[in-house]
Write an enzyme that holds these catalytic residues in place. Structure first.
Site, PDB file in Angstrom:
ATOM      1  N   SER A  95       0.830  -1.193   0.000  1.00 39.14           N
ATOM      2  CA  SER A  95       0.000   0.000   0.000  1.00 39.14           C
ATOM      3  C   SER A  95       0.874   1.256   0.000  1.00 39.14           C
ATOM      4  O   SER A  95       1.709   1.425  -0.880  1.00 39.14           O
ATOM      5  CB  SER A  95      -0.958  -0.052   1.197  1.00 39.14           C
ATOM      6  N   ASP A 217     -10.228  -4.137  -5.665  1.00 40.33           N
ATOM      7  CA  ASP A 217      -9.577  -3.471  -4.538  1.00 40.33           C
ATOM      8  C   ASP A 217     -10.263  -2.126  -4.338  1.00 40.33           C
ATOM      9  O   ASP A 217     -10.176  -1.231  -5.193  1.00 40.33           O
ATOM     10  CB  ASP A 217      -8.085  -3.279  -4.842  1.00 40.33           C
ATOM     11  N   HIS A 245      -7.523  -5.249  -0.414  1.00 31.31           N
ATOM     12  CA  HIS A 245      -6.316  -4.434  -0.476  1.00 31.31           C
ATOM     13  C   HIS A 245      -5.113  -5.096   0.196  1.00 31.31           C
ATOM     14  O   HIS A 245      -4.037  -4.518   0.218  1.00 31.31           O
ATOM     15  CB  HIS A 245      -6.616  -3.079   0.193  1.00 31.31           C
TER      16      HIS A 245
END
Length: 267
Positions: A95, A217, A245
């Site tokens: 991320s 996502d 995610h």
């Protein structure tokens, strides 16, 4: 300063192998990589750490001034790599850590020789012909909710971020991780994450790069993965058969296969 203590640095795996650094995302800690480590440990030296303000890091080292920009977190990475005297390590960032890795590789190119970007997003807010997945009012609402009731926000958002509603234990784990983070420090990291715009930084990448996206996502839609791939010359884009995610938790086999395949190609 004892960097290893400050960032709760853990080193495991094959001490003679190439080094892989695993970096967690917002609201998480190094424990989120526990399903990836076994796939790497036999061949690679594996380094994990917690950003200051996360996990079991030294919270007394937190500075809002430093961590109000992604550069502050990238300095954590560079200092961890420096403390271990790493050369040409592979940085695996989940991320927001994917973009932190880009900044760290630019700050200290001798330390990082390749990047693996797991569900990256250089900008979360839509802009002209760029789709980040959120409008500016969406992000304002998200941050206002987080700052006014962090525990409530965590309970509501964790299942959305994780996806996989038929596996509620995954969302519960992420919620518990969020809730274990100091709310004031989480507020700073959240603002830094969701208001960042690192699109131009992608142009600086000069190392082999793997971009991993998921088929669905809610935080980083596939348009974002395509943008990152286009922006980094020579990068490889793999779409994992995964939802949510956090594919290293929800689809570890597919994630590990993609990472180890990329690593094998570097040797």
């Amino acid at each position: 300063m004892d960097i290893a203590r400050r960032n709760n640095v853990t080193v495991t795996g094959n001490p003679q192998g190439p080094t892989v650094v695993l970096a967690h995302g917002f609201g998480c800690d190094q424990n989120m990589w526990r399903l990836t480590v076994p796939a790497l440990a036999e061949q690679y030296r594996v380094v994990m750490f917690d950003y200051v303000g996360s996990g079991r890091s030294d919270l007394s080292a937190f500075s809002e001034a430093r961590y109000s920009s992604l550069d502050g977190y990238a300095r954590d990475v560079v200092e961890v790599c420096g403390a271990l005297d790493l050369r040409d390590a592979v940085f695996v960032g989940h991320s927001v850590s994917a973009m932190i890795g880009v900044l760290a590789a630019d700050m200290a190119p001798e330390r990082i020789g390749a990047l693996v970007m797991v569900a990256p997003s250089p900008r979360y807010i839509d802009d002209a012909d760029y789709r980040g997945g959120f409008s500016a009012p969406d992000i304002d609402e998200l941050l206002t909710s987080l700052e006014s009731n962090y525990l409530g926000w965590s309970a509501a958002m964790a299942p959305v971020i994780m996806g996989n509603p038929e596996r509620p234990e995954l969302g519960d784990e992420l919620k518990n991780s969020f809730c274990a983070t100091d709310p004031d420090m989480a507020r700073v990291f959240a603002r830094t994450t969701f208001l960042s715009d690192s699109r131009d930084d992608l142009k600086s990448v000069r190392v082999p790069t793997l971009v991993l996206e998921c088929t669905q996502d809610a935080i980083a839609p596939r348009e974002v993965g395509a943008f990152v791939h286009r922006s980094i010359p020579g990068s490889t884009l793999i779409t994992l058969d995964a939802i949510g995610h956090c594919p290293h938790l929800s689809a570890p086999e597919a994630t590990n296969e993609a990472i180890t395949g990329f690593l094998a190609g570097l040797r």
